[in-house]
Design a protein around this motif. Structure first.
Motif, PDB file in Angstrom:
ATOM      1  N   LEU A  64       0.891  -1.136  -0.246  1.00 45.80           N
ATOM      2  CA  LEU A  64      -0.092   0.014   0.065  1.00 45.80           C
ATOM      3  C   LEU A  64       0.910   1.249   0.056  1.00 45.80           C
ATOM      4  CD1 LEU A  64      -2.649   1.597   0.129  1.00 45.80           C
ATOM      5  CD2 LEU A  64      -2.662   1.252   2.684  1.00 45.80           C
ATOM      6  N   THR A  73      -1.398  -0.898  -4.100  1.00 42.53           N
ATOM      7  CA  THR A  73      -2.369  -0.205  -4.235  1.00 42.53           C
ATOM      8  C   THR A  73      -2.112   1.200  -3.807  1.00 42.53           C
ATOM      9  OG1 THR A  73      -3.968  -2.003  -3.322  1.00 42.53           O
ATOM     10  CG2 THR A  73      -4.515   0.129  -2.961  1.00 42.53           C
ATOM     11  N   THR A  74      -2.457   2.211  -4.318  1.00 41.50           N
ATOM     12  CA  THR A  74      -2.371   3.667  -4.202  1.00 41.50           C
ATOM     13  C   THR A  74      -3.399   4.568  -3.558  1.00 41.50           C
ATOM     14  OG1 THR A  74      -0.697   3.460  -6.456  1.00 41.50           O
ATOM     15  CG2 THR A  74      -1.245   5.630  -5.229  1.00 41.50           C
ATOM     16  N   CYS A  75      -2.749   5.299  -2.558  1.00 41.48           N
ATOM     17  CA  CYS A  75      -3.674   6.100  -1.920  1.00 41.48           C
ATOM     18  C   CYS A  75      -3.166   7.521  -1.786  1.00 41.48           C
ATOM     19  CB  CYS A  75      -4.231   5.551  -0.388  1.00 41.48           C
ATOM     20  SG  CYS A  75      -4.938   6.731   0.569  1.00 41.48           S
ATOM     21  N   HIS A  76      -3.894   8.649  -1.877  1.00 45.53           N
ATOM     22  CA  HIS A  76      -3.172   9.944  -1.922  1.00 45.53           C
ATOM     23  C   HIS A  76      -3.646  10.878  -0.854  1.00 45.53           C
ATOM     24  CE1 HIS A  76      -1.894   9.012  -5.784  1.00 45.53           C
ATOM     25  NE2 HIS A  76      -3.092   8.749  -6.209  1.00 45.53           N
ATOM     26  N   VAL A  86       1.141   5.134   0.159  1.00 53.91           N
ATOM     27  CA  VAL A  86       0.276   6.439   0.766  1.00 53.91           C
ATOM     28  C   VAL A  86       1.225   7.620   0.262  1.00 53.91           C
ATOM     29  CG1 VAL A  86      -1.034   7.459   2.459  1.00 53.91           C
ATOM     30  CG2 VAL A  86      -0.906   5.144   2.705  1.00 53.91           C
ATOM     31  N   GLU A  88      -7.826   8.641   4.560  1.00 50.23           N
ATOM     32  CA  GLU A  88      -8.164   7.531   3.849  1.00 50.23           C
ATOM     33  C   GLU A  88      -7.310   6.299   4.159  1.00 50.23           C
ATOM     34  OE1 GLU A  88      -8.542   8.251  -0.388  1.00 50.23           O
ATOM     35  OE2 GLU A  88     -10.106   9.688  -0.222  1.00 50.23           O
ATOM     36  N   ALA A  89      -6.267   6.417   4.563  1.00 45.56           N
ATOM     37  CA  ALA A  89      -5.206   5.558   4.716  1.00 45.56           C
ATOM     38  C   ALA A  89      -5.510   4.402   5.910  1.00 45.56           C
ATOM     39  CB  ALA A  89      -3.775   6.048   4.770  1.00 45.56           C
ATOM     40  N   LEU A 129      -7.867   1.877   4.666  1.00 48.42           N
ATOM     41  CA  LEU A 129      -7.172   1.069   3.623  1.00 48.42           C
ATOM     42  C   LEU A 129      -6.211   0.065   4.572  1.00 48.42           C
ATOM     43  CD1 LEU A 129      -6.649   3.247   0.712  1.00 48.42           C
ATOM     44  CD2 LEU A 129      -8.177   1.350   0.782  1.00 48.42           C
TER      45      LEU A 129
END
Length: 245
Positions: free
Chosen positions: A6, A30-33, A8, A37-38, A41
Motif C-alpha cells: 500500500l 494499491t495507491t492512496c493519496h 500512501v 483514507e489510509a 485501507l
C-alpha cells in the motif's frame, strides 16, 4: 502470490513512478493519496508493507502510523522530505519500521522492501512446521524458548514474560530482543543487527536499531541512564546481560 504494497503518497507523479517501478518487479500495489483514507485501507487490506509519506492531506503520516500500529503488525516504511534527525526519531517512536528521505532512490527502496519480505518468509517457514510428531514438537518448542531469571522469551509464540507479566512488544522489537538474547553475554555489533534484521549492510547512520533497543529497555524496566540488562558497549554494540534479570 505477489506481495501487496500500500503506497500512501500525495505527490501523484511520484506515486505513479514508485507504483510503476514496483509493479514492474511483480509487486501488487494499491495507491492512496490522502491520509484520512489510509487508516481504513490499512485495516481492510492488511498489506504486506505500507509505504507512508510523512506529510499528507487529511491526516499526517505520523498520526496514521500511531493509529494503526497497535493492530497492524506488518512493516511500515515512512518516505518523507523531512530529513531532520528528530523527524526520524518521531517516526520510529510512532512505530515506523524504517525511514527513507526524498528524493527516493529506487534500488534502496527495493532493498528495504525485499529485506522485510525475506524476514517475513523466514518467520512463516518457522511457524509452518506444525505437522511434526508430538515428540519433535516438544523438542522444537524447548529450543525456541530462552529463559533467564524473571524473563522468558518464546520464539514460537513471539511472546515475552517478565516477572510474571506479559510484555507487549512489536514484532521488530521482538526480533532485536531474540537476536541479542540468543547471544547473551556476547557483544553484538550494530552492523550484525542491521545486516541480520534488515538484509543490507550498516551504513553508519542507521538509528532504527538504537530506537528499538531504547524501547525494549523501557518495557523491560532497564535503567535508561545506566542500563544493566541491555548494555551499550561504546564503539562496539550491545550486550544482553545473563545476570541482569
Amino acid at each position: 502470490m505477489a506481495a501487496h504494497i500500500l503506497l500512501v503518497e500525495d505527490d501523484i507523479e511520484l506515486a505513479q513512478w514508485i507504483a510503476d517501478y514496483l509493479i514492474a518487479r511483480e509487486f501488487e500495489v494499491t495507491t492512496c493519496h490522502r491520509g484520512d483514507e489510509a487508516v481504513s485501507l490499512i485495516e481492510s487490506l492488511n498489506p504486506d508493507i505500507v509505504l507512508l509519506d510523512g506529510m499528507l492531506p487529511g491526516m499526517d503520516g505520523l498520526d496514521i502510523c500511531k493509529a494503526v500500529r497497535h493492530t497492524f503488525t506488518n512493516p511500515i516504511i515512512m518516505i518523507t522530505a523531512r530529513d531532520e534527525e528528530i523527524d526520524e526519531v518521531l517516526g520510529l517512536e510512532m512505530g515506523a519500521d524504517d525511514y527513507i528521505t526524498k528524493p527516493v532512490r529506487a534500488r534502496v527502496l527495493l532493498a528495504r522492501i525485499r529485506g522485510f519480505l525475506r524476514r517475513k518468509e523466514v518467520s512463516k517457514h518457522n511457524n509452518s512446521q506444525s505437522d511434526e510428531t508430538s515428540e519433535t514438537l516438544v523438542e522444537k518448542e524447548t529450543s525456541t524458548i530462552l529463559t533467564f531469571s524473571g524473563l522468558t522469551i518464546n520464539e514460537q509464540t513471539r511472546s515475552v514474560m517478565h516477572d510474571g507479566n506479559l510484555i507487549k512488544i512489536s514484532s521488530n522489537e521482538f526480533d532485536v530482543l531474540w537476536f541479542i538474547a540468543q547471544r547473551a553475554g556476547q557483544v553484538v555489533s550494530r552492523e550484525a543487527l542491521v545486516t541480520h534484521l534488515r538484509g543490507f549492510d550498516y551504513d553508519g547512520f542507521d538509528r532504527s536499531i538504537d530506537l528499538r533497543i531504547s524501547r525494549l529497555r523501557k518495557k523491560l524496566n532497564d535503567d535508561p541512564a545506566e542500563p544493566y540488562r541491555i548494555k551499550t558497549i561504546w564503539g562496539k554494540g550491545y550486550l544482553f546481560a545473563n545476570d541482569g534479570w
